[in-house]
Design an enzyme around this catalytic site. Structure first.
Site, PDB file in Angstrom:
ATOM      1  CD  GLU A   1       3.838  38.796 -98.354  1.00 37.30           C
ATOM      2  OE1 GLU A   1       2.645  38.942 -98.029  1.00 37.30           O
ATOM      3  OE2 GLU A   1       4.524  39.701 -98.898  1.00 37.30           O
TER       4      GLU A   1
ATOM      5  CG  HIS B   1      -7.606  35.924-102.407  1.00 37.73           C
ATOM      6  ND1 HIS B   1      -7.691  37.001-103.259  1.00 37.73           N
ATOM      7  CD2 HIS B   1      -7.181  36.421-101.209  1.00 37.73           C
ATOM      8  CE1 HIS B   1      -7.346  38.104-102.618  1.00 37.73           C
ATOM      9  NE2 HIS B   1      -7.036  37.779-101.372  1.00 37.73           N
TER      10      HIS B   1
END
Length: 825
Positions: free
Chosen positions: A557, A626
């Protein structure tokens, strides 16, 4: 240059290797730089941090392409993807990379003599110019070091002994090449034209400073000469360079992107992911590593365990060379060859320049407390540094002498001393410049803070150095009240034309397609994006716009974020996807320390035109990794805009605005809404290209008794709570904030002054959630209008739980309870 892209190697004893055909031996690239100098001096001057091992030579094996799958020994069937060969063996063998070493490429030895068969890669007159630049760098260092010791500047970082690494490489590059410096490249800046006065102004931080006094000393910048601002955070610029290098590749430009960094920065994850990204994308990027033996006090012996930095290049399939960094001719030759190779072969190249840091790390450092070398050894390194070496060569050519050098040193020192004196007469920049360049335009809250600062410092002038700043000697400037109003300064046209009911995921896909179609210099990338994304938001776009513009990204990322910076600097629009908001944190440094600050530290030239899309918030089964709502982490950081849509119509229009905005935008998409059927206007999406304004809240339901405020999927829960409250005779006004930064305070204020009550709801934990900021500001503005304390209905201050999600999420029932409590207060 070694890359291991096209060969696998078996190592043979030197005796066997010597029997190889001459052509094969030449192919190994050992012809230059193999010979080692003899005697005690050569042992002393062997570069620290790289391994020497005699008696082994590499034997080339048959080539295979970068993309080829591995095959069995018989070459019959593919076995595994992503490796270049398979050689089965019954021997249990572990490889550690110690069996092969990198020679050091050298053209001119420590005595200033060209090696046998070598020639100067530039004219003698050009060599004189380069040496003059190195002498200038040293002279400026001498003066500025004294300036710091005298307290006239607060900090300085010298370049002693490393002048050739920056001058030699800069001279070999072209003016159009983009440079991403660290903080020991003064020679490069001088070669590109940075003046003594600009250097002095920057170190003083006065109104003549290009960055308006915002940066620490030696953080120079020359955007008009394709040199980015020096980066303070170690290694963060390295993954940015491949983004620009990739842009130059797909545009077929005669141009490379160049990242300078040191052996310490090479240990950063940013540097390693940068090498991988550049290799995967074939970015036209040069990685120039100065291996000077130390990262502050940490020697290379404690920095890495392998054979220097060069050994890492082949592992990523990158052509790599190790160079004598004190040899100006070798640095020039290697850089010029690397540039040519990068452009012609569409590949990154890694250069490790071996040198020695003669001076302290900075003026805050005393290297005598930790150096492994004694003073005599340090002196020996200094005596064979780049200036003495080139001096000897030019003296042998009749182009240099001691008198000439002394005269130059005297002139250069006088030049810098005069520049410092001139700089010290200048005022510091106006106070308003503290607020400009955070965003393209100052949003309402910065206008408000700027007006406060101008007024306050005049009322308490005795507490501040008013006379040192430009513009504080008169009354406070008049405040433009229209600029204090929240909401967008420019409102796009309302969408027209046919509409259709669709899902949020389809609306986002449509927005991405329109953005890529309307802007040919836009690039969409991220993990699994080429496949369509894990939530299928980018389905079909790779086929429609090509693999060059819709790309899968390696799983890193921070490199995705850094790559976006490089694309933006190269003039492209970067549309990056972070697969889940929960996974954005490896990119936190790039986003808050680089992207958010980019325009500010550059004083206008910045990395805008970047949007990060990321699924966020509860989904019903996501648990703590999540399900997170991360907006408040980023809302604290100036320079970012944050948007969270509540439905398909908003998602498409706001996303198109975000992509086209000149500021970096975080666009968080509540994934529970991706395929939810949303009835009514929010589910009806115009078919064409349209934008919805950033920074504008929307009253989605009017009411008179209490205001309910939220964003994203929480708006639906507020509406459900309002329906239940209506059955009990309570009229609720529901507002969707839509943009977290800059938020529309005026719309919320007007509503609260009408209802007298406010309930704020969001999924993020209560403590320091963005609801706390809203509550504080509305309390300031609406205190006398409030009929009850402001209520917050938020996630609890725990991690997001799996089993108890229905209790954790601010449900309609929890919101209803808060409504009743406020009404009955």
């Amino acid at each position: 240059f070694r890359s291991h892209q096209s060969t696998t190697r078996t190592l043979l004893p030197a005796a066997e290797a010597s029997a190889m055909p001459l052509a094969s031996a030449a192919a190994m690239g050992r012809a230059v730089g193999r010979r080692q100098a003899a005697g005690a001096l050569s042992r002393l001057l062997q570069p620290r941090g790289c391994t020497r091992q005699a008696g082994l030579r590499p034997l080339p094996a048959p080539a295979c392409s970068r993309s080829a799958a591995s095959t069995s020994a018989a070459g019959s069937e593919p076995l595994w993807r992503g490796v270049r060969s398979t050689e089965f063996s019954g021997n249990l063998e572990f490889k550690d990379g110690k069996s092969e070493t990198f020679p050091v490429f050298q053209l001119m030895d420590a005595e200033g003599k060209l090696r046998s068969g070598a020639s100067l890669p530039f004219s003698v007159d050009e060599g004189v110019k380069m040496l003059e630049t190195m002498v200038r760098s040293k002279a400026y260092d001498d003066v500025l070091l004294v300036m710091q010791r005298q307290g006239r500047i607060s900090f300085y970082c010298t370049n002693y002994g490393e002048e050739a690494t920056s001058v030699g490489s800069a001279a070999a590059l072209q003016g159009q090449d983009m440079i991403w410096p660290q903080y020991r490249e003064l020679g490069m800046f001088l070669w590109r034209g940075l003046t003594a006065q600009e250097i002095a102004d920057q170190n003083i931080g006065n109104e003549g400073d290009r960055s308006k006094g915002r940066n620490l000393q030696v953080h120079y910048c020359m955007l008009e000469k394709n040199v980015q601002t020096v980066h303070a955070v170690l290694g963060t610029h390295v993954p940015q360079a491949p983004g620009a290098g990739y842009a130059y590749k797909i545009a077929k430009e005669d141009r490379v992107s160049v990242a300078y960094f040191g052996d310490g920065a090479a240990s950063e994850g940013d540097a390693l992911t940068a090498l991988n990204f550049a290799s995967v994308y074939g970015a036209q990027t040069l990685f120039i590593v100065r291996n000077n033996g130390y990262s502050i006090s940490t020697g290379v012996e404690d920095q890495y365990g392998g054979d220097g930095i060069a050994a890492r290049g082949p592992a990523f399939g990158i052509p790599t060379i190790r160079v004598d960094g004190n040899d100006l001719a070798a640095v020039y030759t290697a850089t010029a060859a690397a540039r040519k190779k990068s452009i012609e072969e569409k590949t990154p190249v890694l250069l490790e320049l071996m040198t020695y840091r003669v001076g302290d790390h900075t003026t805050s450092d005393d290297s005598s407390a930790y150096r492994r070398e004694d003073p005599e050894q340090v002196k020996a390194y200094r005596d064979v540094g780049p200036i003495p070496r080139m001096r000897k060569f030019l003296e042998s050519q009749g182009k240099w002498d001691a008198e000439k050098e002394k005269a130059l040193e005297t002139a250069f020192k006088a030049e810098m001393l005069q520049a410092m004196k001139n700089g010290e007469t200048k005022k510091k920049p106006p106070l308003r410049e503290m607020f400009t360049d955070v965003y393209t335009e100052l949003p309402w809250h910065l206008e408000e803070q700027a007006a406060y600062a101008e007024k306050h410092c005049r009322e308490y002038s005795a507490d501040y150095n008013m006379d040192k700043f430009r513009g504080l000697d008169g009354p406070a400037p008049a405040v433009n009240q229209s600029l204090l109003a929240s909401g967008p300064r420019k409102v796009p046209k309302k969408p027209t034309g046919p509409e259709q009911e669709t899902t949020m995921v389809n609306a986002i896909n449509d927005a991405l397609s329109i953005a890529l179609e309307s802007d040919k210099r836009s690039v969409l990338f991220g993990e699994d994006v080429g496949f369509g994304g894990v939530f299928r938001c980018s389905v079909g776009l790779r086929e429609k716009f090509g693999a060059d513009r819709v790309m899968n990204a390696p799983v890193a990322e921070q490199a995705i974020a850094g790559f976006a910076v490089g694309l933006s600097v190269a003039g492209y629009t970067a549309i990056a996807e972070m697969q889940f908001a929960d996974y954005i944190f490896p990119a936190f440094d790039q986003i808050v320390n680089e992207i958010a600050k980019y325009r500010y530290r550059n004083a206008g030239g910045g990395a805008g035109n970047i949007v990060f899309r990321s699924p966020c918030s509860a989904v019903g089964h996501g648990s703590m990794y999540h399900s997170q709502s991360v907006e408040s982490y980023f809302a604290h950081c100036p320079g970012l805009k944050i948007v969270i849509p509540r439905g398909p119509r908003q998602a498409k229009g706001l996303l198109l605005s975000a992509i086209r905005d000149e500021d970096p935008v975080l666009f968080f998409e509540p994934k529970v809404l991706y395929r939810a059927k949303i009835e009514g206007p929010d589910g009806m999406v115009p078919a064409g290209d349209y934008e919805l304004p950033l920074g504008q809240a929307e009253v989605v339901r009017e009411g008179k008794d209490i205001t309910l405020l939220g964003w994203g999927s929480q708006v639906g829960r507020l509406q459900a709570a309002a329906d239940r409250a209506a059955k009990e005779g309570i009229s609720c006004e529901v507002i969707d904030l839509q943009t977290i930064i800059p938020w529309d305070v005026d719309t919320v204020e007007a509503s609260v002054k009408k209802t007298g009550r406010l309930v704020i709801a969001h999924e993020a934990p209560s403590t320091n959630g963005f609801g706390a900021e809203i509550s504080a500001k509305i309390q300031e503005r609406c205190f006398l209008h409030l009929e009850a304390p402001i209520q917050r209905v938020c996630g609890f201050d725990t991690h997001f739980p799996y089993a108890w999600e229905e209790f954790y999420v601010p449900s309609p029932a929890r919101v209803l309870a808060a409504i009743k409590e406020s009404i009955s207060y």
